[in-house]
Design a protein around this motif. Structure first.
Motif, mmCIF file in Angstrom:
data_model
loop_
_atom_site.group_PDB
_atom_site.id
_atom_site.type_symbol
_atom_site.label_atom_id
_atom_site.label_comp_id
_atom_site.label_asym_id
_atom_site.label_seq_id
_atom_site.Cartn_x
_atom_site.Cartn_y
_atom_site.Cartn_z
ATOM 1 N N SER A 1 0.257 -1.146 -0.293
ATOM 2 C CA SER A 1 -0.728 0.452 0.128
ATOM 3 C C SER A 1 0.720 1.650 -0.094
ATOM 4 O O SER A 1 1.964 1.025 0.003
ATOM 5 N N VAL A 2 0.454 2.166 0.249
ATOM 6 C CA VAL A 2 0.604 3.449 -0.035
ATOM 7 C C VAL A 2 0.471 4.188 1.290
ATOM 8 O O VAL A 2 -0.784 3.888 2.425
ATOM 9 N N ALA A 3 1.572 5.667 1.453
ATOM 10 C CA ALA A 3 0.740 6.368 2.923
ATOM 11 C C ALA A 3 1.577 7.533 2.797
ATOM 12 O O ALA A 3 2.790 7.995 2.510
ATOM 13 N N ARG B 1 5.224 7.497 1.430
ATOM 14 C CA ARG B 1 5.404 6.282 1.765
ATOM 15 C C ARG B 1 5.166 4.979 0.458
ATOM 16 O O ARG B 1 3.472 5.437 -0.003
ATOM 17 N N ALA B 2 5.522 4.059 0.122
ATOM 18 C CA ALA B 2 5.258 3.143 -0.426
ATOM 19 C C ALA B 2 5.656 2.450 -0.165
ATOM 20 O O ALA B 2 7.263 2.102 0.516
ATOM 21 N N LEU C 1 6.176 -2.176 0.260
ATOM 22 C CA LEU C 1 6.330 -2.987 -0.587
ATOM 23 C C LEU C 1 6.199 -4.223 0.111
ATOM 24 O O LEU C 1 6.857 -4.665 1.733
ATOM 25 N N LEU D 1 9.433 2.179 1.387
ATOM 26 C CA LEU D 1 10.504 3.525 1.053
ATOM 27 C C LEU D 1 9.385 4.017 1.341
ATOM 28 O O LEU D 1 8.047 4.656 1.207
#
Lengths: 178, 178
Positions: B56-58, B68-69, B71, B96
């Motif tokens: 997901s992303v943030a 943020r990603a 993985l 990341l």
């Protein structure tokens, strides 16, 4: 005995060939993109697009108020990493969008309201590069899916106009994030 | 002739075994995680982590102000999709982070200031599940890298405390986004 040995040779070789083919195929549908492109033009989301690699992330505030992840098939990722423009035929870029929501559970940890995460899925948009098929729109075909179903053709016709302003970068907005 | 047939059987079978191993290993370092986990505990970023699939992303606002990603390696993705808790040994989750910046070029297209994208890389954080090795910290080892170099041990010691509040979800904050 002789026949059995021949059978073993044939079976051994077949295992080798099948397994080599499997090894060469890489991640599901992350390859040349022909199958995926055909799926999209046939009104279907390509199998395995959610497994494609990450290009970057984005947030559109305002009316959209979404969180985005932009993924690419193998052709797309290679072109981005080699900084190759225009993108080669077979490139597929997919943009996933979810609602943009505050994370109460994360905010508790940080002790303040600062954490935003992806909520429910909104839709999925794709760009497919085929310089002949989509010659009229800069070589790109555009598609949008919601709950796995394609949007009306009228929606798709609006896409290329918006991407026109990114003409210097082959109509693609997203930069690669290392 | 007899010896030749035996050689062919052996060669055929070896091709089969080697190719099956290659096929089973999946995308680069996306597999069982043993090699990647060893790299991390040895103070190195695991090869190919940037190719892992998206969880997901943030966005963290405030002082962090990052994009943020998140993985995961194959073990992580499988556990998320099967909603398996606790995460099995071999799970690696990588976060990341890039700076959170307004995109002037996107804003021009939308006609208003609403577009935010990922800027320069900030750092990379990882969680590695090994229930024996990291028994003292809930089975998770933590690592942070900046420009490919690991942070001091003092930094890593602060990680598990923060993740304590996500104990009900095996110390992992991020939910999977479909």
């Amino acid at each position: 005995m002789k026949r059995m040995r021949i059978v073993l040779i044939v079976v051994g070789s077949l295992i080798g060939v099948v397994a080599l083919m499997a090894a060469a195929s890489g991640p599901p549908d992350g390859g040349a993109g022909g199958e995926a492109a055909a799926a999209i033009s046939g009104g279907k989301l390509p199998t395995g697009y959610r497994d494609w690699r990450l290009i970057s992330v984005a947030h559109e505030a305002g009316d959209l108020n979404d969180f985005r992840a932009i993924l690419g098939n193998d052709v797309a990722i290679r072109a981005y990493r080699e900084e190759k423009l225009p993108f080669p035929d077979g490139t597929i870029i997919v943009r996933l969008a979810w609602s943009y929501i505050a994370s109460e559970e994360n905010n508790k940890v940080f002790g303040r309201a600062q954490s935003f995460v992806a909520g429910a899925p909104i839709n999925v948009q794709l760009m497919v590069k085929d310089s002949r098929r989509y010659a009229a729109t800069g070589g790109w075909g555009f598609a949008q899916f919601k709950d796995g179903k394609p949007a009306d053709e009228a929606v798709h016709k609006t896409c290329s106009g918006g991407h026109e302003s990114a003409k210097a970068r082959d109509f693609v907005f997203t930069h690669y994030s290392p």
